[in-house]
Design a protein around this motif. Structure first.
Motif, PDB file in Angstrom:
ATOM      1  N   LEU A 264      14.772   8.989 -28.037  1.00  0.00           N
ATOM      2  CA  LEU A 264      14.313   7.598 -28.037  1.00  0.00           C
ATOM      3  C   LEU A 264      14.657   6.973 -26.692  1.00  0.00           C
ATOM      4  O   LEU A 264      15.758   7.166 -26.173  1.00  0.00           O
ATOM      5  CB  LEU A 264      14.978   6.805 -29.166  1.00  0.00           C
ATOM      6  N   GLN A 265      13.707   6.219 -26.135  1.00  0.00           N
ATOM      7  CA  GLN A 265      13.926   5.582 -24.832  1.00  0.00           C
ATOM      8  C   GLN A 265      13.425   4.152 -24.864  1.00  0.00           C
ATOM      9  O   GLN A 265      12.331   3.869 -25.376  1.00  0.00           O
ATOM     10  CB  GLN A 265      13.219   6.349 -23.725  1.00  0.00           C
ATOM     11  N   ALA A 266      14.235   3.257 -24.308  1.00  0.00           N
ATOM     12  CA  ALA A 266      13.848   1.852 -24.144  1.00  0.00           C
ATOM     13  C   ALA A 266      13.978   1.505 -22.666  1.00  0.00           C
ATOM     14  O   ALA A 266      15.043   1.672 -22.071  1.00  0.00           O
ATOM     15  CB  ALA A 266      14.747   0.949 -24.983  1.00  0.00           C
ATOM     16  N   LEU A 267      12.873   1.024 -22.072  1.00  0.00           N
ATOM     17  CA  LEU A 267      12.859   0.692 -20.652  1.00  0.00           C
ATOM     18  C   LEU A 267      12.532  -0.779 -20.470  1.00  0.00           C
ATOM     19  O   LEU A 267      11.513  -1.268 -20.967  1.00  0.00           O
ATOM     20  CB  LEU A 267      11.818   1.549 -19.914  1.00  0.00           C
ATOM     21  N   ASN A 268      13.417  -1.481 -19.762  1.00  0.00           N
ATOM     22  CA  ASN A 268      13.195  -2.877 -19.416  1.00  0.00           C
ATOM     23  C   ASN A 268      12.924  -2.986 -17.926  1.00  0.00           C
ATOM     24  O   ASN A 268      13.634  -2.385 -17.114  1.00  0.00           O
ATOM     25  CB  ASN A 268      14.409  -3.738 -19.770  1.00  0.00           C
ATOM     26  N   LEU A 269      11.890  -3.741 -17.573  1.00  0.00           N
ATOM     27  CA  LEU A 269      11.561  -4.006 -16.181  1.00  0.00           C
ATOM     28  C   LEU A 269      11.928  -5.442 -15.886  1.00  0.00           C
ATOM     29  O   LEU A 269      11.434  -6.362 -16.545  1.00  0.00           O
ATOM     30  CB  LEU A 269      10.073  -3.764 -15.936  1.00  0.00           C
ATOM     31  N   SER A 277       9.626   4.465 -26.151  1.00  0.00           N
ATOM     32  CA  SER A 277       9.090   5.815 -26.331  1.00  0.00           C
ATOM     33  C   SER A 277       9.892   6.581 -27.375  1.00  0.00           C
ATOM     34  O   SER A 277      11.110   6.402 -27.496  1.00  0.00           O
ATOM     35  CB  SER A 277       9.126   6.594 -25.008  1.00  0.00           C
ATOM     36  N   GLN A 278       9.188   7.433 -28.113  1.00  0.00           N
ATOM     37  CA  GLN A 278       9.820   8.325 -29.082  1.00  0.00           C
ATOM     38  C   GLN A 278       9.209   9.708 -28.889  1.00  0.00           C
ATOM     39  O   GLN A 278       8.002   9.847 -28.710  1.00  0.00           O
ATOM     40  CB  GLN A 278       9.570   7.862 -30.527  1.00  0.00           C
ATOM     41  N   SER A 279      10.043  10.738 -28.926  1.00  0.00           N
ATOM     42  CA  SER A 279       9.515  12.094 -28.759  1.00  0.00           C
ATOM     43  C   SER A 279      10.294  13.083 -29.616  1.00  0.00           C
ATOM     44  O   SER A 279      11.474  12.888 -29.915  1.00  0.00           O
ATOM     45  CB  SER A 279       9.571  12.531 -27.286  1.00  0.00           C
ATOM     46  N   TRP A 300       6.338  16.507 -28.200  1.00  0.00           N
ATOM     47  CA  TRP A 300       5.303  15.525 -28.501  1.00  0.00           C
ATOM     48  C   TRP A 300       5.944  14.152 -28.425  1.00  0.00           C
ATOM     49  O   TRP A 300       7.024  13.923 -28.983  1.00  0.00           O
ATOM     50  CB  TRP A 300       4.719  15.744 -29.892  1.00  0.00           C
ATOM     51  N   GLY A 301       5.302  13.224 -27.721  1.00  0.00           N
ATOM     52  CA  GLY A 301       5.877  11.901 -27.556  1.00  0.00           C
ATOM     53  C   GLY A 301       4.865  10.800 -27.743  1.00  0.00           C
ATOM     54  O   GLY A 301       3.651  11.004 -27.578  1.00  0.00           O
ATOM     55  N   ASN A 302       5.367   9.623 -28.084  1.00  0.00           N
ATOM     56  CA  ASN A 302       4.532   8.445 -28.249  1.00  0.00           C
ATOM     57  C   ASN A 302       5.140   7.299 -27.440  1.00  0.00           C
ATOM     58  O   ASN A 302       6.348   7.029 -27.539  1.00  0.00           O
ATOM     59  CB  ASN A 302       4.453   8.048 -29.722  1.00  0.00           C
ATOM     60  N   THR A 303       4.325   6.632 -26.637  1.00  0.00           N
ATOM     61  CA  THR A 303       4.794   5.524 -25.803  1.00  0.00           C
ATOM     62  C   THR A 303       4.040   4.252 -26.153  1.00  0.00           C
ATOM     63  O   THR A 303       2.803   4.237 -26.161  1.00  0.00           O
ATOM     64  CB  THR A 303       4.602   5.833 -24.308  1.00  0.00           C
ATOM     65  N   ASP A 304       4.800   3.201 -26.428  1.00  0.00           N
ATOM     66  CA  ASP A 304       4.229   1.880 -26.703  1.00  0.00           C
ATOM     67  C   ASP A 304       4.646   0.934 -25.596  1.00  0.00           C
ATOM     68  O   ASP A 304       5.841   0.686 -25.391  1.00  0.00           O
ATOM     69  CB  ASP A 304       4.725   1.342 -28.054  1.00  0.00           C
ATOM     70  N   TYR A 305       3.657   0.409 -24.866  1.00  0.00           N
ATOM     71  CA  TYR A 305       3.942  -0.564 -23.816  1.00  0.00           C
ATOM     72  C   TYR A 305       4.034  -1.951 -24.438  1.00  0.00           C
ATOM     73  O   TYR A 305       3.193  -2.336 -25.256  1.00  0.00           O
ATOM     74  CB  TYR A 305       2.877  -0.498 -22.725  1.00  0.00           C
ATOM     75  N   GLN A 306       5.056  -2.689 -24.046  1.00  0.00           N
ATOM     76  CA  GLN A 306       5.407  -3.919 -24.740  1.00  0.00           C
ATOM     77  C   GLN A 306       4.640  -5.154 -24.253  1.00  0.00           C
ATOM     78  O   GLN A 306       4.371  -6.064 -25.014  1.00  0.00           O
ATOM     79  CB  GLN A 306       6.913  -4.181 -24.608  1.00  0.00           C
ATOM     80  N   LYS A 311      -0.837  -2.927 -22.568  1.00  0.00           N
ATOM     81  CA  LYS A 311      -1.115  -2.387 -23.898  1.00  0.00           C
ATOM     82  C   LYS A 311      -2.135  -1.251 -23.878  1.00  0.00           C
ATOM     83  O   LYS A 311      -2.065  -0.316 -24.673  1.00  0.00           O
ATOM     84  CB  LYS A 311      -1.623  -3.502 -24.819  1.00  0.00           C
ATOM     85  N   ASN A 312      -3.114  -1.335 -22.962  1.00  0.00           N
ATOM     86  CA  ASN A 312      -4.148  -0.310 -22.923  1.00  0.00           C
ATOM     87  C   ASN A 312      -3.608   1.071 -22.547  1.00  0.00           C
ATOM     88  O   ASN A 312      -4.289   2.070 -22.722  1.00  0.00           O
ATOM     89  CB  ASN A 312      -5.250  -0.702 -21.925  1.00  0.00           C
ATOM     90  N   GLN A 313      -2.391   1.114 -22.033  1.00  0.00           N
ATOM     91  CA  GLN A 313      -1.814   2.384 -21.614  1.00  0.00           C
ATOM     92  C   GLN A 313      -1.101   3.120 -22.750  1.00  0.00           C
ATOM     93  O   GLN A 313      -0.617   4.237 -22.552  1.00  0.00           O
ATOM     94  CB  GLN A 313      -0.830   2.161 -20.461  1.00  0.00           C
ATOM     95  N   ASN A 314      -0.986   2.509 -23.930  1.00  0.00           N
ATOM     96  CA  ASN A 314      -0.315   3.169 -25.050  1.00  0.00           C
ATOM     97  C   ASN A 314      -0.911   4.559 -25.267  1.00  0.00           C
ATOM     98  O   ASN A 314      -2.130   4.726 -25.293  1.00  0.00           O
ATOM     99  CB  ASN A 314      -0.462   2.350 -26.335  1.00  0.00           C
ATOM    100  N   ASN A 315      -0.042   5.560 -25.422  1.00  0.00           N
ATOM    101  CA  ASN A 315      -0.561   6.923 -25.553  1.00  0.00           C
ATOM    102  C   ASN A 315       0.422   7.836 -26.257  1.00  0.00           C
ATOM    103  O   ASN A 315       1.586   7.489 -26.473  1.00  0.00           O
ATOM    104  CB  ASN A 315      -0.911   7.494 -24.177  1.00  0.00           C
ATOM    105  N   GLN A 316      -0.077   9.007 -26.596  1.00  0.00           N
ATOM    106  CA  GLN A 316       0.745  10.114 -27.067  1.00  0.00           C
ATOM    107  C   GLN A 316       0.650  11.230 -26.025  1.00  0.00           C
ATOM    108  O   GLN A 316      -0.373  11.372 -25.355  1.00  0.00           O
ATOM    109  CB  GLN A 316       0.262  10.614 -28.423  1.00  0.00           C
ATOM    110  N   THR A 317       1.723  12.008 -25.892  1.00  0.00           N
ATOM    111  CA  THR A 317       1.757  13.062 -24.878  1.00  0.00           C
ATOM    112  C   THR A 317       2.214  14.373 -25.488  1.00  0.00           C
ATOM    113  O   THR A 317       3.234  14.422 -26.181  1.00  0.00           O
ATOM    114  CB  THR A 317       2.709  12.688 -23.725  1.00  0.00           C
TER     115      THR A 317
END
Length: 447
Positions: A264-269, A277-279, A300-306, A311-317
């Motif tokens: 699990l990853q949380a990124l603040n800018l 992100s969760q993978s 396998w990972g899932n990223t949610d842009y906050q 938002k359009n960049q939300n994806n799975q990898t």
């Protein structure tokens, strides 16, 4: 009966001697005045040996034969810092002797520094030793490389470290050099400030905490956490806070190690939430022999842009990677290959998602008991899945990354490090061409 790593410094010297080190080693004849010191150690009169070694220190320090006896006497009497310095000198002066490496590894374990103990055990395994000693060392090394501090069922261990570094980055945001650029549809345009490269000094604070729970000799749990805060005083908008949590289980079967984990990853800018992100990751590590190993990973990972704008960049990898490692005396090499595929949340946003192929090579050189250098190079091919809205063409990038680092061990727990890097992103679309260079230096401390 199994023996924990932490117990290595607690069991009776005679028992430990038989488990890991040479029980029948005969000391070579030494000229006076080392005979008495040698005899005291051979008969396990370590308190007497320590007193004799202290009296000889001023005259004989720096002599590899004396340093070894002095270090061993210090280790057996609990004077671990003195043992560390003496045995480091011995290893530096007699790198082909296996016994000093083993005793230095035992000293690192007593000082709760398993990473350095692992290095010494690996080095020792490249040198000649009796088969029974080799088996015992390999068992202890396997326990250390799985992140364990013990091999006893139900045992657990904590490890923690912190580092602080200062540096400079000449292109924090990987922006372009010029504010004015000619675009196919819009013609000559002036780019927003966020698209132009920004340079800044920076400070970086990082902490790590890990916990390992050994259930059986074949299975263990692990929890790893890290937090990094990077501050750019001249480009504050790109200051970051990054929190990572990795939880999983390790399964060991001879030379094979299987690992299953959740990350699990949380990124603040700046001070705002940027992404979450969760993978899920599964890997296998196969050790061919003490010097060669292979690692394969699928994740396998899932990223949610906050933020709404992202938002359009939300994806799975989906990512596949493989790495081959080769370790010879004081030299380590790694070759890695990674391929990944991003799956957008909505097909119409494919122009924001990429397919990536990456090839990397790393080289690590251990110069002596305190200094290590490494160099790494990585080449990537990135191809976006959809047509760029501005250029009406697919974006295709070639990215080259080069990093060089050096580390100096200041004490059993503290080290100084410096790291320099260069990144060049060459795109078929001019808007995405960029390059950057950075350098940093800092201190790391293991608690």
């Amino acid at each position: 009966m199994s023996l924990s790593i932490n117990q290595l410094t607690l069991v009776k010297p005679k028992l430990l001697w038989g488990l890991i080190f040479f029980s029948d080693l005969c000391f070579a004849a030494q000229p006076l005045p080392l005979d008495a010191l040698q005899q005291a150690i051979a008969t396990e009169q370590y308190a007497l040996a320590w007193e004799q070694a202290k009296n000889l220190k001023d005259q004989r320090e720096g002599d590899p034969d004396f340093d070894f006896l002095y270090g061993l006497a210090a280790l057996e009497t609990g004077h671990f810092e003195y043992a560390l310095l003496a045995l480091k000198r011995t290893v530096a002066n007699q790198p082909e002797q296996v016994r000093p490496h083993l005793e230095l590894a035992r000293t690192y374990l007593a000082l709760h520094n398993p990473d350095s103990a692992t290095v010494e055990f690996k080095t020792a395994l490249e040198l000649p030793m009796p088969a029974n000693v080799r088996r015992n060392v390999e068992q202890q090394l396997q326990a250390l490389t799985t992140g364990e501090q013990a091999t006893t069922n139900g045992s657990s261990a904590w490890q923690s470290s912190a580092s602080f570094a200062l540096g400079h980055d000449n292109n924090v945001n990987l922006g372009v050099n010029n504010a004015s650029i000619n675009l196919p549809i819009f013609g000559e345009v002036t780019l927003d400030h966020s698209s132009i490269k920004q340079d800044s000094s920076f400070s970086e604070l990082s902490t790590q905490l890990s916990y390992n729970q050994v259930q059986t000799a074949e299975r263990a749990w692990f929890v790893n956490t890290s937090f990094t805060h990077k501050h750019y005083p001249h480009a504050v908008a790109y200051s970051t806070k990054d929190l990572n949590l990795n939880v999983g289980q390790v399964f060991m079967d001879g030379n094979q190690r299987y690992q299953l984990g959740i990350n699990l990853q949380a990124l603040n800018l700046r001070e705002q939430s940027y992404s979450r992100s969760q993978s899920l990751e599964a890997s296998i590590n196969y050790k061919q022999d003490p010097a060669h190993s292979w690692l394969g990973t699928i994740s396998w990972g899932n990223t949610d842009y906050q933020q709404t704008i992202n938002k359009n960049q939300n994806n799975q990898t989906l990512q596949l990677s493989t790495q081959y490692q080769m370790n010879t005396h004081q030299l380590g090499q790694q070759i890695g290959f990674v391929v990944s595929h991003e799956i957008p949340e909505k097909d119409k946003f494919k122009y924001l998602n990429r397919d990536v192929i990456s090839l990397g090579y790393g080289l690590t050189k251990t110069w002596n008991s305190t200094q290590t250098s490494s160099i790494g190079i990585n080449a990537q091919r990135r191809v976006n899945q959809g047509t760029d809205l501005t250029y009406r063409a697919k974006r295709k990038d070639k990215r080259l990354t080069l990093q060089i680092s050096h580390q100096i061990q200041l004490s059993s727990k503290a080290s100084f490090f410096t790291n320099a890097g260069y990144v060049n992103n060459a795109s078929n679309l001019d808007l995405y061409d960029s390059e950057k260079a950075f350098i940093k230096a800092g201190i790391n401390y293991q608690f």
